[in-house]
Motif scaffolding. Structure first.
Motif: not given
Length: 232
Positions: A9, A11, A21, A66-67, A188, A207, A230
């Protein structure tokens, strides 16, 4: 979640910062009513040879994906914390909301404060005592009484996006606190832009959309052209 999962995960990684992520459904750290494993339980796997594990530069709600930005050194953690507090990090979210804003784009400028002092995480619009909170929005698609909305988080109050969208009359899908429906929260953390190095362009990270988000957009037949999705 395990050590191998969290490695997949990542990124972005450089000497000072990591961007993960974050999956929906896991709290980033322990505290309050949090039970079970938390995301920071797996940060030791993200040392990449350094003596210290990375630490959180900001927070995301348990159900938000998400990020998520981490600092890798004591100084970079402090610098990143300050950037987030002062609003210098660009934060763009995607949300599926019930109904949708009347206009295609605009800004929500409504102060936010605790609804109940004993439950500080539960917020409300408070015009008299609330802290300043600003959210920009842009509708990316509408279908079947729901909308895909891009949200620009100018400030970072607790539950800001959830409170603001509910105040606009279009709560985020799956929001059990401020909305009308259960299920997965469709919020997200899509993009971050971090001015980590003074003489360089900001670091921009995106992400991919999680599976439940993509499934809902497919059901609504709202296209996701140009948005990464994803693999899981």
């Amino acid at each position: 979640m395990n050590d191998e999962d969290i490695l997949t995960r990542v990124l972005f990684r450089d000497a000072l910062m990591l961007v993960l992520d974050k999956p929906a459904g896991i709290a980033v750290h322990a505290g309050g009513a949090v039970r079970g494993p938390t995301l920071d339980s797996y940060f030791d796997a993200l040392r990449y040879g350094l003596p210290r594990r990375p630490e959180l530069a900001h927070r995301l709600d348990r159900e938000t994906s998400g990020c998520l930005v981490l600092g890798r050194h004591r100084k970079s953690i402090a610098d990143l914390n300050l950037m987030f507090r002062e609003g210098n990090v660009g934060k763009i979210y995607l949300a599926v909301v019930e109904g949708g804003p009347d206009s295609g784009e605009g800004e929500i400028d409504l102060p936010i404060g605790p609804k109940d002092k004993e439950r500080g995480w539960h917020q409300k619009v408070d015009l008299e005592k609330g802290l300043p909170a600003r959210t920009g929005y842009k509708v990316l698609g509408r279908a079947d009484g729901k909308s895909l909305v891009e949200l620009n988080l100018h400030t970072g109050r607790t539950h800001q996006l959830r409170v603001h969208m509910a105040a606009l009359g279009c709560p985020i899908l799956g929001d059990r606190i401020y909305g009308n429906e259960g299920g997965a929260l469709h919020l997200h953390s899509w993009r971050v832009s971090v001015p980590l190095y003074p003489k360089k362009d900001p670091i921009r990270v995106e992400a991919p959309l999680p599976a439940h988000f993509v499934s809902t957009l497919n059901e609504l037949k709202i296209p996701v052209g140009g948005i990464e999705v994803s693999r899981v």
